[in-house]
Scaffold this motif. Structure first.
Motif, PDB file in Angstrom:
ATOM      1  N   LEU A 198      -8.380 -17.221  -4.161  1.00 12.93           N
ATOM      2  CA  LEU A 198      -7.036 -16.647  -4.356  1.00 12.93           C
ATOM      3  C   LEU A 198      -5.932 -17.652  -4.064  1.00 12.93           C
ATOM      4  O   LEU A 198      -4.812 -17.500  -4.554  1.00 12.93           O
ATOM      5  N   ARG A 199      -6.243 -18.674  -3.289  1.00 14.41           N
ATOM      6  CA  ARG A 199      -5.224 -19.683  -2.960  1.00 14.41           C
ATOM      7  C   ARG A 199      -4.659 -20.340  -4.224  1.00 14.41           C
ATOM      8  O   ARG A 199      -3.519 -20.791  -4.216  1.00 14.41           O
ATOM      9  N   GLU A 200      -5.468 -20.391  -5.276  1.00 11.44           N
ATOM     10  CA  GLU A 200      -5.007 -20.974  -6.539  1.00 11.44           C
ATOM     11  C   GLU A 200      -4.085 -20.033  -7.308  1.00 11.44           C
ATOM     12  O   GLU A 200      -3.418 -20.456  -8.246  1.00 11.44           O
ATOM     13  N   ALA A 201      -4.066 -18.765  -6.908  1.00 13.81           N
ATOM     14  CA  ALA A 201      -3.288 -17.762  -7.639  1.00 13.81           C
ATOM     15  C   ALA A 201      -2.005 -17.353  -6.926  1.00 13.81           C
ATOM     16  O   ALA A 201      -1.041 -16.959  -7.571  1.00 13.81           O
ATOM     17  N   GLY A 202      -1.991 -17.438  -5.612  1.00 10.99           N
ATOM     18  CA  GLY A 202      -0.804 -16.996  -4.887  1.00 10.99           C
ATOM     19  C   GLY A 202      -1.086 -16.798  -3.418  1.00 10.99           C
ATOM     20  O   GLY A 202      -1.995 -17.406  -2.853  1.00 10.99           O
ATOM     21  N   THR A 203      -0.311 -15.929  -2.804  1.00 15.94           N
ATOM     22  CA  THR A 203      -0.469 -15.611  -1.395  1.00 15.94           C
ATOM     23  C   THR A 203      -0.764 -14.124  -1.270  1.00 15.94           C
ATOM     24  O   THR A 203      -0.470 -13.348  -2.178  1.00 15.94           O
ATOM     25  N   TRP A 204      -1.318 -13.721  -0.142  1.00 10.70           N
ATOM     26  CA  TRP A 204      -1.687 -12.315  -0.003  1.00 10.70           C
ATOM     27  C   TRP A 204      -1.571 -11.869   1.442  1.00 10.70           C
ATOM     28  O   TRP A 204      -1.527 -12.669   2.364  1.00 10.70           O
ATOM     29  N   GLU A 205      -1.554 -10.558   1.564  1.00 11.36           N
ATOM     30  CA  GLU A 205      -1.534  -9.916   2.869  1.00 11.36           C
ATOM     31  C   GLU A 205      -2.300  -8.605   2.729  1.00 11.36           C
ATOM     32  O   GLU A 205      -2.126  -7.880   1.755  1.00 11.36           O
ATOM     33  N   TYR A 206      -3.163  -8.344   3.696  1.00  7.33           N
ATOM     34  CA  TYR A 206      -3.896  -7.076   3.648  1.00  7.33           C
ATOM     35  C   TYR A 206      -3.693  -6.307   4.950  1.00  7.33           C
ATOM     36  O   TYR A 206      -3.377  -6.883   5.991  1.00  7.33           O
ATOM     37  N   HIS A 207      -3.885  -5.003   4.847  1.00  9.08           N
ATOM     38  CA  HIS A 207      -3.854  -4.113   6.006  1.00  9.08           C
ATOM     39  C   HIS A 207      -4.938  -3.067   5.819  1.00  9.08           C
ATOM     40  O   HIS A 207      -5.330  -2.745   4.688  1.00  9.08           O
ATOM     41  N   LEU A 208      -5.417  -2.531   6.928  1.00  5.72           N
ATOM     42  CA  LEU A 208      -6.384  -1.448   6.915  1.00  5.72           C
ATOM     43  C   LEU A 208      -5.673  -0.148   7.270  1.00  5.72           C
ATOM     44  O   LEU A 208      -4.799  -0.124   8.138  1.00  5.72           O
ATOM     45  N   TYR A 209      -6.087   0.927   6.608  1.00  5.47           N
ATOM     46  CA  TYR A 209      -5.433   2.220   6.785  1.00  5.47           C
ATOM     47  C   TYR A 209      -6.472   3.312   7.002  1.00  5.47           C
ATOM     48  O   TYR A 209      -7.624   3.178   6.591  1.00  5.47           O
ATOM     49  N   GLU A 210      -6.011   4.401   7.600  1.00  5.44           N
ATOM     50  CA  GLU A 210      -6.778   5.638   7.636  1.00  5.44           C
ATOM     51  C   GLU A 210      -5.942   6.690   6.933  1.00  5.44           C
ATOM     52  O   GLU A 210      -4.716   6.594   6.890  1.00  5.44           O
ATOM     53  N   LEU A 211      -6.608   7.680   6.378  1.00  2.00           N
ATOM     54  CA  LEU A 211      -5.911   8.726   5.649  1.00  2.00           C
ATOM     55  C   LEU A 211      -5.058   9.545   6.606  1.00  2.00           C
ATOM     56  O   LEU A 211      -5.538  10.001   7.635  1.00  2.00           O
ATOM     57  N   SER A 212      -3.815   9.721   6.260  1.00  2.00           N
ATOM     58  CA  SER A 212      -2.899  10.546   7.035  1.00  2.00           C
ATOM     59  C   SER A 212      -2.724  11.909   6.383  1.00  2.00           C
ATOM     60  O   SER A 212      -2.842  12.937   7.036  1.00  2.00           O
ATOM     61  N   ASP A 213      -2.416  11.932   5.088  1.00  2.00           N
ATOM     62  CA  ASP A 213      -2.171  13.175   4.359  1.00  2.00           C
ATOM     63  C   ASP A 213      -2.696  13.042   2.942  1.00  2.00           C
ATOM     64  O   ASP A 213      -2.676  11.956   2.378  1.00  2.00           O
ATOM     65  N   LEU A 214      -3.110  14.159   2.389  1.00  3.51           N
ATOM     66  CA  LEU A 214      -3.476  14.243   0.984  1.00  3.51           C
ATOM     67  C   LEU A 214      -2.613  15.337   0.381  1.00  3.51           C
ATOM     68  O   LEU A 214      -2.678  16.487   0.816  1.00  3.51           O
TER      69      LEU A 214
END
Length: 123
Positions: A92-108
């Protein structure tokens, strides 16, 4: 119970949802998608608690999102000590920059069962 969702779409207590946003360099959106496809296919073959991934491309070409469901946060975190995963993912370094986060379901929130979506034709 989560109505109107296929078995594969259901998110349960304890599940972890990854949202990874890649800010791509101009003209590099397809490259970012190719890298993510290759990486996710490797993960799907290699990790038992990986459930699915959805890749999204922005209409303006500026971003790509990887949304993925995992049954285990601990197993997700082992990715970053997996040399094969890192070799693929770091493309991905050749394509751009990124940021990730982990989530849990709050509402549906779903539409009412007896409502008609706006713009739908009614007989």
């Amino acid at each position: 119970m989560q109505p109107n969702l296929s078995k594969d779409d259901r998110i349960e207590a304890g599940d972890v949802v990854l949202v990874n946003v890649v800010q791509v360099e101009p003209g590099r959106q397809d490259l970012a998608l190719d890298v993510l496809r290759d990486t996710v296919r490797y993960v799907a073959r290699s990790y038992e608690t990986f459930c699915w991934s959805r890749l999204y491309r922005s209409l303006d070409g500026a971003t790509v999102i990887n949304q993925a469901l995992w049954k285990s946060r601990d197993e997700f975190e082992t990715l970053f000590s997996d040399e094969e995963f890192l070799k693929r993912y770091n493309g991905l370094r050749e394509a751009g920059t990124w940021e990730y986060h982990l989530y849990e379901l709050s509402d549906l929130i779903l539409p009412e069962q007896d409502t008609v979506p706006s713009g739908a034709l009614v007989d």
